[in-house]
Design a protein around this motif. Sequence first.
Motif, PDB file in Angstrom:
ATOM      1  N   UNK A 143      -3.356  -0.630 -16.089  1.00  0.00           N
ATOM      2  CA  UNK A 143      -2.997  -1.733 -15.198  1.00  0.00           C
ATOM      3  C   UNK A 143      -2.652  -1.218 -13.806  1.00  0.00           C
ATOM      4  N   UNK A 144      -2.087  -0.013 -13.709  1.00  0.00           N
ATOM      5  CA  UNK A 144      -1.625   0.519 -12.433  1.00  0.00           C
ATOM      6  C   UNK A 144      -2.625   0.406 -11.301  1.00  0.00           C
ATOM      7  N   UNK A 145      -3.836   0.959 -11.447  1.00  0.00           N
ATOM      8  CA  UNK A 145      -4.809   0.876 -10.344  1.00  0.00           C
ATOM      9  C   UNK A 145      -5.220  -0.547  -9.992  1.00  0.00           C
ATOM     10  N   UNK A 146      -5.081  -1.465 -10.942  1.00  0.00           N
ATOM     11  CA  UNK A 146      -5.483  -2.844 -10.676  1.00  0.00           C
ATOM     12  C   UNK A 146      -4.590  -3.521  -9.649  1.00  0.00           C
ATOM     13  N   UNK A 147      -3.397  -2.955  -9.408  1.00  0.00           N
ATOM     14  CA  UNK A 147      -2.550  -3.516  -8.359  1.00  0.00           C
ATOM     15  C   UNK A 147      -3.210  -3.347  -6.993  1.00  0.00           C
ATOM     16  N   UNK A 148      -4.008  -2.288  -6.824  1.00  0.00           N
ATOM     17  CA  UNK A 148      -4.767  -2.133  -5.590  1.00  0.00           C
ATOM     18  C   UNK A 148      -5.746  -3.303  -5.430  1.00  0.00           C
ATOM     19  N   UNK A 149      -6.398  -3.680  -6.522  1.00  0.00           N
ATOM     20  CA  UNK A 149      -7.340  -4.802  -6.480  1.00  0.00           C
ATOM     21  C   UNK A 149      -6.615  -6.089  -6.081  1.00  0.00           C
ATOM     22  N   UNK A 150      -5.451  -6.297  -6.668  1.00  0.00           N
ATOM     23  CA  UNK A 150      -4.708  -7.529  -6.401  1.00  0.00           C
ATOM     24  C   UNK A 150      -4.240  -7.607  -4.953  1.00  0.00           C
ATOM     25  N   UNK A 151      -3.740  -6.495  -4.416  1.00  0.00           N
ATOM     26  CA  UNK A 151      -3.265  -6.551  -3.030  1.00  0.00           C
ATOM     27  C   UNK A 151      -4.451  -6.657  -2.067  1.00  0.00           C
ATOM     28  N   UNK A 152      -5.618  -6.149  -2.476  1.00  0.00           N
ATOM     29  CA  UNK A 152      -6.809  -6.332  -1.657  1.00  0.00           C
ATOM     30  C   UNK A 152      -7.217  -7.792  -1.594  1.00  0.00           C
ATOM     31  N   UNK A 182      -9.122  -3.907   3.122  1.00  0.00           N
ATOM     32  CA  UNK A 182      -8.947  -4.608   1.847  1.00  0.00           C
ATOM     33  C   UNK A 182     -10.133  -4.393   0.907  1.00  0.00           C
ATOM     34  N   UNK A 183     -11.332  -4.341   1.465  1.00  0.00           N
ATOM     35  CA  UNK A 183     -12.515  -4.093   0.625  1.00  0.00           C
ATOM     36  C   UNK A 183     -12.437  -2.711  -0.002  1.00  0.00           C
ATOM     37  N   UNK A 184     -12.067  -1.709   0.809  1.00  0.00           N
ATOM     38  CA  UNK A 184     -11.926  -0.351   0.281  1.00  0.00           C
ATOM     39  C   UNK A 184     -10.790  -0.305  -0.744  1.00  0.00           C
ATOM     40  N   UNK A 185      -9.737  -1.070  -0.501  1.00  0.00           N
ATOM     41  CA  UNK A 185      -8.617  -1.140  -1.440  1.00  0.00           C
ATOM     42  C   UNK A 185      -9.086  -1.602  -2.817  1.00  0.00           C
ATOM     43  N   UNK A 186      -9.920  -2.637  -2.833  1.00  0.00           N
ATOM     44  CA  UNK A 186     -10.442  -3.157  -4.099  1.00  0.00           C
ATOM     45  C   UNK A 186     -11.314  -2.110  -4.792  1.00  0.00           C
ATOM     46  N   UNK A 187     -12.148  -1.419  -4.014  1.00  0.00           N
ATOM     47  CA  UNK A 187     -13.015  -0.375  -4.581  1.00  0.00           C
ATOM     48  C   UNK A 187     -12.167   0.747  -5.183  1.00  0.00           C
ATOM     49  N   UNK A 188     -11.117   1.161  -4.476  1.00  0.00           N
ATOM     50  CA  UNK A 188     -10.220   2.205  -4.983  1.00  0.00           C
ATOM     51  C   UNK A 188      -9.563   1.753  -6.287  1.00  0.00           C
ATOM     52  N   UNK A 189      -9.152   0.505  -6.331  1.00  0.00           N
ATOM     53  CA  UNK A 189      -8.492  -0.016  -7.527  1.00  0.00           C
ATOM     54  C   UNK A 189      -9.412  -0.059  -8.730  1.00  0.00           C
ATOM     55  N   UNK A 190     -10.625  -0.565  -8.535  1.00  0.00           N
ATOM     56  CA  UNK A 190     -11.591  -0.642  -9.634  1.00  0.00           C
ATOM     57  C   UNK A 190     -11.958   0.761 -10.109  1.00  0.00           C
ATOM     58  N   UNK A 191     -12.157   1.685  -9.172  1.00  0.00           N
ATOM     59  CA  UNK A 191     -12.502   3.066  -9.528  1.00  0.00           C
ATOM     60  C   UNK A 191     -11.372   3.720 -10.310  1.00  0.00           C
ATOM     61  N   UNK A 192     -10.136   3.487  -9.867  1.00  0.00           N
ATOM     62  CA  UNK A 192      -8.978   4.060 -10.558  1.00  0.00           C
ATOM     63  C   UNK A 192      -8.831   3.524 -11.964  1.00  0.00           C
ATOM     64  N   UNK A 193      -9.056   2.209 -12.119  1.00  0.00           N
ATOM     65  CA  UNK A 193      -8.964   1.610 -13.457  1.00  0.00           C
ATOM     66  C   UNK A 193     -10.019   2.203 -14.385  1.00  0.00           C
ATOM     67  N   UNK A 236       0.831  -1.198   0.000  1.00  0.00           N
ATOM     68  CA  UNK A 236       0.000   0.000   0.000  1.00  0.00           C
ATOM     69  C   UNK A 236       0.875   1.262   0.000  1.00  0.00           C
ATOM     70  N   UNK A 237       1.865   1.267   0.864  1.00  0.00           N
ATOM     71  CA  UNK A 237       2.740   2.438   0.974  1.00  0.00           C
ATOM     72  C   UNK A 237       3.570   2.616  -0.292  1.00  0.00           C
ATOM     73  N   UNK A 238       4.068   1.504  -0.834  1.00  0.00           N
ATOM     74  CA  UNK A 238       4.875   1.549  -2.058  1.00  0.00           C
ATOM     75  C   UNK A 238       4.060   2.085  -3.231  1.00  0.00           C
ATOM     76  N   UNK A 239       2.846   1.572  -3.388  1.00  0.00           N
ATOM     77  CA  UNK A 239       2.006   2.021  -4.495  1.00  0.00           C
ATOM     78  C   UNK A 239       1.643   3.495  -4.342  1.00  0.00           C
TER      79      UNK A 239
END
Length: 298
Positions: free
Chosen positions: A130-139, A89-100, A32-35
């Motif tokens: 692809x970048x925001x999808x890393x949030x989904x994966x780490x979630x 983690x749920x919010x992480x996935x939402x952030x990732x999908x929204x970013x994508x 999370x911090x790295x991304x």
Amino acid sequence: MAYLAMIIPRWRHIRLPMSRDQIFLLLVAFNHIFIAADIYLAHSISGGMKAAEQIPIVFGLGAGSLLLLAGVMANRNRPAATVLANLVFIVTIVIGVSGAYLHLNRTVLLDIGLVSLEAVHILVWSPPVIGPMFFVLIGVLGISAAWIETPPDSGRLQLIGERRVQMPYSKTRAYMLITAIFILATLISSVLDHARFRFDSVWVWLPVAVALFGLTTSLFLGLIKEPNAGDVMAHAVTMLMLIVVGVIGLILHTEASLTTSGQIVVERFLRGSPVLAPLLFCNVGLMGLVTLLDPREG
């Protein structure tokens, strides 16, 4: 049994201070911090960030901190720590999908379609989809690591209270498949970045070759129930190679951003070769190695 013990027999007698799941949760926190840091560098190119562009940065830093706090809480109150971590983690996935979605919307690919030469050109030069999808994966990885598997390698997860859920794969196999998806995302991201320079250097083919092999070994170990020592050895060596590729990429990207006299210019680091991107290879290589550890909780 830990896959690592199949190639290093002495490893079965070694007990680490943290379980495999705890190590993965720690990795997720630092991811999370790295991304967040990587997004900050990417969004700084335009000179001024919009409010929406600041959200994943603030969230990444905050989520990483909350997950570290959850790790401390787990020693005294594991259920509360698990609930807190899963909310993150749920919010992480939402952030990732929204970013994508926002990245896709900015590239107008939603209008012209994804299958065309024009779409390929846009994907190469536009904000990385692809970048925001890393949030989904780490979630997804975090949710997988948060719940205890009992007994080990059974695929049976212990939820809050006495509730249980039977998954189609053991955690070890699930981790392998998640690692394979991480490697695929890293590979695609690398190819799109290097396509801007038309692969004019032999060095840019190295991450492609190693990532393809790493994708194959991770996928193979995730799909079979009983791998042999040779299978595990091939996977372990490939994961180590991914880490080496990441270090080489970090050196090359850093050198490319320096001036001819070796001086650091912030503008070159922002607009030149992404300095942190090669570390994604180190990240997935480390994930693949952690998966080989003992699945037991204690």
